[in-house]
Scaffold this motif. Structure first.
Motif, PDB file in Angstrom:
ATOM      1  N   GLY A  60      34.264  42.774  35.722  1.00 47.86           N
ATOM      2  CA  GLY A  60      34.476  44.159  35.313  1.00 47.86           C
ATOM      3  C   GLY A  60      33.542  45.135  35.983  1.00 47.86           C
ATOM      4  N   ASN A  61      32.879  44.723  37.029  1.00 45.63           N
ATOM      5  CA  ASN A  61      31.960  45.586  37.776  1.00 45.63           C
ATOM      6  C   ASN A  61      32.744  46.772  38.347  1.00 45.63           C
ATOM      7  OD1 ASN A  61      30.135  46.770  39.495  1.00 45.63           O
ATOM      8  ND2 ASN A  61      29.575  44.873  40.541  1.00 45.63           N
ATOM      9  N   PRO A  62      32.350  48.012  38.017  1.00 41.07           N
ATOM     10  CA  PRO A  62      33.088  49.179  38.518  1.00 41.07           C
ATOM     11  C   PRO A  62      33.087  49.281  40.046  1.00 41.07           C
ATOM     12  CG  PRO A  62      31.430  49.841  36.889  1.00 41.07           C
ATOM     13  CD  PRO A  62      31.268  48.387  37.126  1.00 41.07           C
ATOM     14  N   LEU A  63      31.988  48.875  40.668  1.00 41.82           N
ATOM     15  CA  LEU A  63      31.922  48.931  42.129  1.00 41.82           C
ATOM     16  C   LEU A  63      32.938  47.962  42.739  1.00 41.82           C
ATOM     17  CD1 LEU A  63      30.581  50.204  44.547  1.00 41.82           C
ATOM     18  CD2 LEU A  63      28.855  48.398  44.472  1.00 41.82           C
ATOM     19  N   GLY A  64      33.112  46.817  42.126  1.00 36.94           N
ATOM     20  CA  GLY A  64      34.090  45.840  42.597  1.00 36.94           C
ATOM     21  C   GLY A  64      35.511  46.367  42.471  1.00 36.94           C
ATOM     22  N   ALA A  92      38.060  46.983  45.545  1.00 41.23           N
ATOM     23  CA  ALA A  92      39.392  46.373  45.533  1.00 41.23           C
ATOM     24  C   ALA A  92      40.472  47.439  45.712  1.00 41.23           C
ATOM     25  CB  ALA A  92      39.611  45.607  44.238  1.00 41.23           C
ATOM     26  N   PHE A  93      40.350  48.562  45.037  1.00 42.62           N
ATOM     27  CA  PHE A  93      41.332  49.646  45.177  1.00 42.62           C
ATOM     28  C   PHE A  93      41.303  50.218  46.597  1.00 42.62           C
ATOM     29  CE2 PHE A  93      42.529  54.115  45.055  1.00 42.62           C
ATOM     30  CZ  PHE A  93      43.831  53.989  44.592  1.00 42.62           C
ATOM     31  N   THR A  94      40.116  50.375  47.158  1.00 42.85           N
ATOM     32  CA  THR A  94      39.986  50.900  48.524  1.00 42.85           C
ATOM     33  C   THR A  94      40.650  49.958  49.523  1.00 42.85           C
ATOM     34  OG1 THR A  94      37.924  52.001  47.930  1.00 42.85           O
ATOM     35  CG2 THR A  94      38.338  51.682  50.269  1.00 42.85           C
ATOM     36  N   LEU A  95      40.426  48.659  49.372  1.00 36.98           N
ATOM     37  CA  LEU A  95      41.069  47.689  50.266  1.00 36.98           C
ATOM     38  C   LEU A  95      42.589  47.707  50.119  1.00 36.98           C
ATOM     39  CD1 LEU A  95      38.642  44.646  49.992  1.00 36.98           C
ATOM     40  CD2 LEU A  95      39.018  46.121  51.977  1.00 36.98           C
TER      41      LEU A  95
END
Length: 107
Positions: free
Chosen positions: A4-8, A12-15
């Motif tokens: 649940g890491n927000p940076l992750g 993921a959304f950017t990729l």
């Protein structure tokens, strides 16, 4: 990422978004367009200023993700024009001619 890491999630959304944009551009590049046909015709006689393109449209057209190729009949014989984007998937189309057919007559 599963914790649940927000940076992750942002990564993921950017990729995912980047992959979608590149996929769309690749799909778009793989289609023959009137724009590149006209540009190819304009550059078919770049090798000789006395050359005149006889065809209104290319005799043969071929497109893939990276380039568009067209074959034109000219007063100096058959010319093949290859058009590519400046930055593979993005940028303006640039075309360069070469003498000869796209597909060899030899079998």
């Amino acid at each position: 990422m599963a914790d649940g890491n927000p940076l992750g999630r942002v990564l993921a959304f950017t990729l995912l978004a980047g992959s979608a944009v590149l996929s769309y551009q690749a799909w778009s590049n793989a289609k023959l367009t009137v724009e590149t046909m006209d540009l190819g015709k304009a550059h078919a006689c770049d090798l000789d200023s006395s050359c005149i393109v006889k065809d209104a449209k290319p005799r043969v057209g071929q497109a893939d993700v990276f380039r568009h190729r067209y074959e034109f009949d000219t007063t100096h014989g058959v010319m093949t024009v290859t058009c590519k984007r400046e930055l593979v998937f993005f940028g303006e189309w640039t075309c360069s001619p070469e003498k000869g057919r796209m597909i060899s007559d030899r079998v």
